[in-house]
Design an enzyme around this catalytic site. Structure first.
Site, PDB file in Angstrom:
ATOM      1  CB  SER A 219      -0.905   0.045   1.217  1.00 48.86           C
ATOM      2  OG  SER A 219      -1.581   1.293   1.248  1.00 48.86           O
TER       3      SER A 219
ATOM      4  CE  LYS B  93      -3.296  -2.181  -0.315  1.00 49.47           C
ATOM      5  NZ  LYS B  93      -3.428  -2.190  -1.727  1.00 49.47           N
TER       6      LYS B  93
ATOM      7  CG  HIS C 146      -4.642  -0.666   3.940  1.00 50.91           C
ATOM      8  ND1 HIS C 146      -4.937  -0.107   2.703  1.00 50.91           N
ATOM      9  CD2 HIS C 146      -3.798   0.205   4.525  1.00 50.91           C
ATOM     10  CE1 HIS C 146      -4.300   1.041   2.577  1.00 50.91           C
ATOM     11  NE2 HIS C 146      -3.599   1.254   3.663  1.00 50.91           N
ATOM     12  CG  ASN C 147      -7.079  -1.316  -0.391  1.00 55.11           C
ATOM     13  OD1 ASN C 147      -6.054  -1.176   0.279  1.00 55.11           O
ATOM     14  ND2 ASN C 147      -7.060  -1.392  -1.702  1.00 55.11           N
TER      15      ASN C 147
ATOM     16  CD  GLU D 117      -7.218   3.456   0.336  1.00 54.40           C
ATOM     17  OE1 GLU D 117      -6.211   2.792   0.665  1.00 54.40           O
ATOM     18  OE2 GLU D 117      -7.547   3.617  -0.855  1.00 54.40           O
TER      19      GLU D 117
HETATM   20  P1  NBP Z   1      -2.274  -2.200 -13.480  1.00 56.69           P
HETATM   21  O1  NBP Z   1      -3.118  -2.848 -12.463  1.00 56.69           O
HETATM   22  O2  NBP Z   1      -2.841  -1.118 -14.305  1.00 56.69           O
HETATM   23  O3  NBP Z   1      -1.732  -3.353 -14.468  1.00 56.69           O
HETATM   24  C1  NBP Z   1      -0.913  -3.044 -15.586  1.00 56.69           C
HETATM   25  C2  NBP Z   1       0.210  -4.035 -15.708  1.00 56.69           C
HETATM   26  O4  NBP Z   1      -0.289  -5.368 -15.854  1.00 56.69           O
HETATM   27  C3  NBP Z   1       1.019  -3.746 -16.970  1.00 56.69           C
HETATM   28  O5  NBP Z   1       2.352  -4.033 -16.692  1.00 56.69           O
HETATM   29  C4  NBP Z   1       0.409  -4.726 -17.962  1.00 56.69           C
HETATM   30  O6  NBP Z   1       1.249  -5.046 -19.038  1.00 56.69           O
HETATM   31  C5  NBP Z   1       0.243  -5.918 -17.077  1.00 56.69           C
HETATM   32  N1  NBP Z   1      -0.633  -6.966 -17.620  1.00 56.69           N
HETATM   33  C6  NBP Z   1      -1.956  -6.946 -17.906  1.00 56.69           C
HETATM   34 BR1  NBP Z   1      -3.026  -5.489 -17.744  1.00 56.69          BR
HETATM   35  N2  NBP Z   1      -2.415  -8.101 -18.376  1.00 56.69           N
HETATM   36  C7  NBP Z   1      -1.338  -8.913 -18.394  1.00 56.69           C
HETATM   37  C8  NBP Z   1      -1.167 -10.265 -18.788  1.00 56.69           C
HETATM   38  N3  NBP Z   1      -2.195 -11.002 -19.181  1.00 56.69           N
HETATM   39  N4  NBP Z   1       0.078 -10.783 -18.708  1.00 56.69           N
HETATM   40  C9  NBP Z   1       1.114 -10.013 -18.271  1.00 56.69           C
HETATM   41  N5  NBP Z   1       0.997  -8.739 -17.889  1.00 56.69           N
HETATM   42  C10 NBP Z   1      -0.219  -8.199 -17.952  1.00 56.69           C
HETATM   43  O7  NBP Z   1      -0.890  -1.683 -12.844  1.00 56.69           O
HETATM   44  P2  NBP Z   1      -0.604  -0.901 -11.488  1.00 56.69           P
HETATM   45  O8  NBP Z   1      -1.554   0.219 -11.286  1.00 56.69           O
HETATM   46  O9  NBP Z   1       0.856  -0.643 -11.510  1.00 56.69           O
HETATM   47  O10 NBP Z   1      -0.909  -1.975 -10.349  1.00 56.69           O
HETATM   48  C11 NBP Z   1      -0.246  -3.216 -10.242  1.00 56.69           C
HETATM   49  C12 NBP Z   1      -0.880  -3.988  -9.110  1.00 56.69           C
HETATM   50  O11 NBP Z   1      -0.712  -3.263  -7.887  1.00 56.69           O
HETATM   51  C13 NBP Z   1      -2.392  -4.185  -9.254  1.00 56.69           C
HETATM   52  O12 NBP Z   1      -2.756  -5.403  -8.695  1.00 56.69           O
HETATM   53  C14 NBP Z   1      -2.960  -3.059  -8.455  1.00 56.69           C
HETATM   54  O13 NBP Z   1      -4.288  -3.330  -8.010  1.00 56.69           O
HETATM   55  C15 NBP Z   1      -1.972  -2.987  -7.309  1.00 56.69           C
HETATM   56  N6  NBP Z   1      -1.915  -1.695  -6.624  1.00 56.69           N
HETATM   57  C16 NBP Z   1      -1.994  -0.537  -7.312  1.00 56.69           C
HETATM   58  C17 NBP Z   1      -1.920   0.667  -6.644  1.00 56.69           C
HETATM   59  C18 NBP Z   1      -1.973   1.970  -7.385  1.00 56.69           C
HETATM   60  O14 NBP Z   1      -1.965   3.012  -6.714  1.00 56.69           O
HETATM   61  N7  NBP Z   1      -1.993   1.979  -8.705  1.00 56.69           N
HETATM   62  C19 NBP Z   1      -1.729   0.679  -5.269  1.00 56.69           C
HETATM   63  C20 NBP Z   1      -1.622  -0.520  -4.587  1.00 56.69           C
HETATM   64  C21 NBP Z   1      -1.710  -1.700  -5.285  1.00 56.69           C
HETATM   65  P3  NBP Z   1       1.184  -4.157 -20.386  1.00 56.69           P
HETATM   66  O15 NBP Z   1       2.035  -2.974 -20.128  1.00 56.69           O
HETATM   67  O16 NBP Z   1       1.749  -5.063 -21.414  1.00 56.69           O
HETATM   68  O17 NBP Z   1      -0.244  -3.812 -20.624  1.00 56.69           O
END
Ligand code: NBP
Length: 468
Positions: free
Chosen positions: A127, A181, A184-185, A188
């Protein structure tokens, strides 16, 4: 030479985590399904020990054994896809850590599948959003202790710090980390909704402006409410919209998004029979917010209270303080609900969660970080197995001394027709929880009347049914 850690998935979270890991002296190999994100990370990380790879084979080959692979791909199918592609490339003893917001039930299944193949699996909640990932998130690892030990140092190094405490600790086996987690959300969601209700009550009674809110929130952030969410809210109220010159907050459409973790918290609360009404209400309010068109129509049709007298200005200061107290009291309720949910799940899934340690790691890096988590930590220090945080002396005292204002604020909101569902459901939880007598005697009679569901009596043992 081979790299120490691998990161797959280079959207905001994965990219920032890779940079954070490299900053702590670990060499990193990265891979992303599509090429551009890898290239842009490498461009940004020229001075760091990070190499880009363009196939999973190349990625796995680049890693030192046992391989330590962090998945930061979109939660759901993408995680299973990646795991299935990795399995044939890995050796026994290698480790996969899923750092995304996976559903803990999926994590339980995945852990089992991989552990059966002697591959370590760590379902880890992270987080802090983009910024946390970059400079120190709160980290909630779940899996076998053996798997945790492999990652322990790295995770502690990259996590947020509060004083000398790292905001990363072993949570429990299989889905425990992702469960915590998720809660936590959920907390939140509740915390954000409560803050928004405080804003709404003050806005709709005192007609305060963004700069006035900035001042109030800045003040609030110096006291009991001190927290990341209050801090960023204070900041938000300062921001002007470059296009119109208005305050940006006033130009933002009142339709809230959501990604599912709040909903899961509500679902599992129902499943486990643990009341978390403040959290669930917060999810409902996001749903109601998205019914914008319907609301706009209803606004023209459905009437509010008749007389909407202007709020007496001379009482403004006192009322602002009452709202602060109502917010703090409601916030305590929301956290107490979240922690009760974790307690119940810990028993259900045999996780042996250390709730004091969980409060401790929530103090830094994560979105709900707040001064008052110290109080929660202290409550568990005093009584490790406390059934509900409300029974702790500190919280009990706050709730009883703030309740008059808490009730007054909700009364005012009701009489003005201002919607405050999370404030109200927090107070209702408090009043139900402290009721030695609820009206469920009548309810049991109704159930027995129409469905012969039977009832128990207050004066003798046994199960009874009446031909009503
Ligand atoms: P996203 O949740 O938006 O996912 C994008 C990533 O997943 C890209 O690298 C994309 O590759 C890859 N991907 C997808 Br979509 N489908 C795929 C597949 N079938 N095989 C391989 N790769 C694949 O990214 P994020 O916002 O960085 O979050 C990552 C994780 O962390 C998520 O689970 C999210 O819920 C969690 N999280 C996010 C936050 C936040 O603030 N954003 C906070 C805490 C936790 P590509 O580039 O080729 O499309």
């Amino acid at each position: 030479s081979k790299k120490l850690v691998g990161v797959i998935g280079l959207a905001v979270m994965g990219k920032n985590l890779a940079l954070n890991i490299a900053d702590h002296g670990y060499s990193v190999a990265v891979y992303n399904r599509s090429r551009e994100k890898t290239d842009s990370l490498l461009e940004e990380a020229k001075d760091k020990d990070i190499i880009g790879t363009y196939s999973l084979e190349e990625f796995v080959e680049a890693l030192e054994r046992p391989r330590k692979i962090i998945l930061m791909v979109k939660a759901g199918r993408a995680v299973d896809d990646m795991i299935d592609k990795l399995i044939p490339l890995l050796d026994k003893g290698d480790l996969i850590m899923d750092g995304g917001n996976s559903n803990y039930l999926d994590t339980i299944d995945r852990s089992k599948k991989l552990e059966d193949m002697s591959i370590h699996y760590l379902g880890t909640g992270i987080s802090g959003g983009e910024e946390g990932a970059r400079s120190g998130p709160a980290i909630m690892p779940g899996g076998s202790l053996e798997a945790y030990k492999i990652m322990e140092k790295i995770l502690r190094d990259i996590s947020a710090k509060v004083g000398s405490d790292a905001c990363s600790t072993y949570i429990g086996k299989d889905g425990a980390g992702h469960f915590v987690k998720m809660v936590h959300n959920g907390i939140e969601y509740a915390d954000m909704q409560l803050i928004c209700e405080a804003y709404s009550i003050l806005k709709n009674t005192l007609n305060l402006t963004a700069p006035e809110f900035h001042k109030i929130f800045t003040e609030w952030n110096k006291g009991e409410l001190n927290s990341y969410l209050i801090d960023i809210s204070a900041d938000i109220f300062k921001e002007k919209d470059p296009e119109t010159g208005n305050y940006l907050v006033d130009m933002i459409l009142d339709v809230a998004g959501h990604k599912g973790t709040g909903k899961w918290t509500g679902q599992i609360s129902l499943e486990l029979g643990v009341p978390t009404p403040t959290i669930t209400t917060a999810v409902y309010e996001r749903y109601i917010s998205s019914m914008k068109e319907e609301r706009v129509i209803a606004h023209k049709v459905l009437k509010g209270p008749e007389s909407n007298k202007p709020f007496p200005k001379e009482q403004a200061e006192e009322f602002i303080e009452a709202v602060r107290r109502a917010l703090y009291a409601s916030k305590i309720i929301a956290y107490a609900q979240g922690f009760s949910l974790m307690r119940a799940a810990s028993m259900q899934y045999d996780w042996d969660l250390n709730l004091g340690d969980i409060a401790k790691i929530f103090r830094g890096g994560c979105i709900i970080r707040a001064q008052f988590l110290n109080r929660i930590m202290e409550a568990y220090d005093k009584k490790k197995d406390i059934v509900n945080l409300l029974l702790d002396d500190y919280f009990n005292e706050i709730l009883s001394s703030y309740q008059e204002d808490w009730r007054k604020v909700i009364n005012t909101a009701i009489s003005y027709g201002i919607s405050t569902p999370a404030f109200s459901s927090s107070l209702a939880y408090y009043d139900s929880y402290r009721s030695a007598q609820l009206p469920m005697n009548l309810l049991q009679a109704q159930r027995d009347y129409f469905g012969a569901h039977t009832y128990m009596r207050i004066d003798k043992e046994g199960v009874f049914h009446t031909q009503w």
